[in-house]
Write a protein that holds these residues in place. Structure first.
Motif, short mmCIF file in Angstrom:
data_model
loop_
_atom_site.label_atom_id
_atom_site.label_comp_id
_atom_site.label_asym_id
_atom_site.label_seq_id
_atom_site.Cartn_x
_atom_site.Cartn_y
_atom_site.Cartn_z
N VAL A 76 0.84 -1.19 0.00
CA VAL A 76 0.00 0.00 0.00
C VAL A 76 0.88 1.24 0.00
O VAL A 76 1.87 1.30 0.74
CB VAL A 76 -0.92 0.03 1.24
N ASP A 77 0.51 2.22 -0.80
CA ASP A 77 1.14 3.53 -0.71
C ASP A 77 0.82 4.11 0.66
O ASP A 77 -0.34 4.20 1.05
CB ASP A 77 0.58 4.43 -1.83
N GLU A 78 1.84 4.52 1.40
CA GLU A 78 1.62 4.96 2.78
C GLU A 78 0.75 6.21 2.87
O GLU A 78 0.13 6.47 3.90
CB GLU A 78 2.96 5.21 3.48
N THR A 79 0.67 6.98 1.80
CA THR A 79 -0.16 8.18 1.83
C THR A 79 -1.63 7.87 1.57
O THR A 79 -2.49 8.75 1.75
CB THR A 79 0.32 9.20 0.78
N LEU A 84 -5.05 1.94 3.52
CA LEU A 84 -4.25 1.35 4.59
C LEU A 84 -5.15 0.96 5.77
O LEU A 84 -5.02 -0.13 6.33
CB LEU A 84 -3.19 2.35 5.06
N ALA A 85 -6.08 1.84 6.13
CA ALA A 85 -6.99 1.54 7.24
C ALA A 85 -7.87 0.33 6.92
O ALA A 85 -8.13 -0.51 7.79
CB ALA A 85 -7.86 2.75 7.55
N ALA A 86 -8.30 0.23 5.65
CA ALA A 86 -9.16 -0.90 5.27
C ALA A 86 -8.43 -2.22 5.41
O ALA A 86 -8.99 -3.21 5.92
CB ALA A 86 -9.65 -0.70 3.83
N ALA A 90 -8.94 -5.38 8.21
CA ALA A 90 -9.12 -6.76 7.76
C ALA A 90 -8.16 -7.71 8.47
O ALA A 90 -8.20 -8.92 8.23
CB ALA A 90 -8.94 -6.86 6.26
N GLY A 91 -7.30 -7.17 9.32
CA GLY A 91 -6.41 -8.02 10.11
C GLY A 91 -4.98 -8.08 9.65
O GLY A 91 -4.18 -8.83 10.21
N LEU A 92 -4.60 -7.29 8.63
CA LEU A 92 -3.22 -7.27 8.18
C LEU A 92 -2.43 -6.24 8.99
O LEU A 92 -2.96 -5.20 9.38
CB LEU A 92 -3.12 -6.93 6.69
N THR A 93 -1.19 -6.53 9.25
CA THR A 93 -0.33 -5.64 10.02
C THR A 93 0.89 -5.24 9.19
O THR A 93 1.30 -5.95 8.27
CB THR A 93 0.14 -6.31 11.33
N ILE A 94 1.47 -4.10 9.53
CA ILE A 94 2.62 -3.59 8.78
C ILE A 94 3.85 -4.45 9.07
O ILE A 94 4.22 -4.66 10.22
CB ILE A 94 2.88 -2.12 9.14
N ARG A 95 4.48 -4.94 8.00
CA ARG A 95 5.69 -5.75 8.15
C ARG A 95 6.95 -4.95 7.88
O ARG A 95 7.96 -5.12 8.56
CB ARG A 95 5.63 -6.94 7.18
N ARG A 96 6.90 -4.07 6.88
CA ARG A 96 8.08 -3.28 6.58
C ARG A 96 7.71 -2.07 5.74
O ARG A 96 6.63 -2.01 5.14
CB ARG A 96 9.14 -4.10 5.86
N LEU A 253 4.23 0.52 2.06
CA LEU A 253 4.18 -0.41 3.19
C LEU A 253 3.80 -1.80 2.69
O LEU A 253 2.90 -1.95 1.86
CB LEU A 253 3.15 0.04 4.23
N GLU A 254 4.50 -2.80 3.20
CA GLU A 254 4.08 -4.18 2.98
C GLU A 254 3.36 -4.64 4.24
O GLU A 254 3.88 -4.50 5.35
CB GLU A 254 5.27 -5.08 2.71
N LEU A 255 2.16 -5.17 4.07
CA LEU A 255 1.38 -5.68 5.19
C LEU A 255 1.24 -7.18 5.08
O LEU A 255 1.30 -7.75 3.96
CB LEU A 255 -0.02 -5.03 5.22
N VAL A 256 1.01 -7.84 6.20
CA VAL A 256 0.89 -9.29 6.19
C VAL A 256 -0.16 -9.72 7.21
O VAL A 256 -0.37 -9.05 8.23
CB VAL A 256 2.25 -9.95 6.53
N ARG A 257 -0.83 -10.81 6.90
CA ARG A 257 -1.73 -11.45 7.85
C ARG A 257 -1.28 -12.88 7.99
O ARG A 257 -1.21 -13.63 7.01
CB ARG A 257 -3.18 -11.39 7.39
N HIS A 258 -0.93 -13.27 9.22
CA HIS A 258 -0.47 -14.63 9.49
C HIS A 258 -1.66 -15.50 9.88
O HIS A 258 -2.67 -15.01 10.39
CB HIS A 258 0.55 -14.62 10.61
#
Length: 260
Positions: A76-79, A84-86, A90-96, A253-258
């Motif tokens: 996601v583009d951080e801006t 990003l909120a959506a 949904a349960g994804l968190t910022i990884r890097r 931002l890369e987000l991930v859901r484990h």
């Protein structure tokens, strides 16, 4: 990259899986949203959604999360705060975080390689040794931080990874290739896709010399800036680019859901 253009209202849609990794949101047989899961060569699965309504986005994401094995990733583009909120809801968190830099091609200061090292310009490198260096560098990165920590621009392909050898300049020492840089110009803004040096040859200024050389080539053709992507956690790469006057222009931002 995901696309999200939310409008008011919550249309009643039907989520249909039209392929193993592709979903459509249908409103009276009209497609109002699409979602896709793409497996990268390193095995990670990335999600993307194109939807006009937040409720459609949520339903498409829910369908993917309920079906696909985790972990699952997205970028996601951080801006883009709404998108990003959506994803986070949904349960994804910022990884890097990955910084995009604008790099001036006019560089002042030391530009020569260290003693005993020569630079081979793009298009002049021998293909066999270049491909061997690429394999060695990738193996060294994988054994250290892991190739998944490299910028998204640095593509991973099974087997041979060099698509166009003419895009690479290299550094040579004692008849051996020890460093490389790839510059690709798909638009008016060239992109520095990769700068890498053998582990045993680092901290000698080889990466800087390669970068200054390639920027100089661009500058002599009338190009004033290039772009590059750097993992926020890569302090050496950050120092290299910022030391040459590069400025941050954007961040992804890369987000991930484990899996639970």
């Amino acid at each position: 990259m995901n696309t999200l253009r939310f409008t008011a209202g919550e249309p009643a849609v039907e989520i249909t899986r039209v392929a193993p990794r592709l979903w459509h949101a249908l409103d009276d047989d009209r497609v109002t949203g699409r979602a896709e899961a793409t497996t990268r060569p390193d095995g990670r699965v990335f999600l993307s959604v194109d939807a006009w309504h937040r409720s459609v986005f949520d339903q498409l994401v829910g369908a993917m999360l309920a079906t696909l094995p985790q972990p699952l990733h997205t970028v996601v583009d951080e801006t883009d705060h709404e998108l990003l909120a959506a994803w986070r809801e949904a349960g994804l968190t910022i990884r890097r975080r990955e910084w995009e830099y604008v790099v001036p091609t006019r560089v002042t200061g030391p530009a020569l390689p260290p003693a005993g090292v020569t630079l081979v310009p793009a298009g002049a490198a021998e293909e066999g040794p270049l491909r061997e260096l690429d394999r060695v560098v990738r193996a060294e990165v994988e054994a250290a931080v892991g190739w998944h920590e490299m910028p998204a621009e640095v593509l991973v392909r099974p087997g041979d990874t060099i698509v166009d050898p003419t895009k690479y300049a290299v550094a040579a020492e004692n008849g051996e290739y020890v460093g490389l840089i790839r510059v690709v110009q798909l638009t008016r803004l060239p992109r520095i896709g990769l700068v890498a040096v053998r582990t045993s040859r680092r901290r000698r200024g080889i990466a800087r010399a390669l970068l200054v050389h390639s920027l100089g080539v661009l500058h002599r053709t009338g190009i004033e800036t290039a772009s590059a992507e750097v993992n926020e956690a890569n302090e050496a790469a950050t120092a290299l680019f910022e030391g040459l006057g590069a400025r941050r222009s954007n961040s992804t931002l890369e987000l991930v859901r484990h899996g639970r």
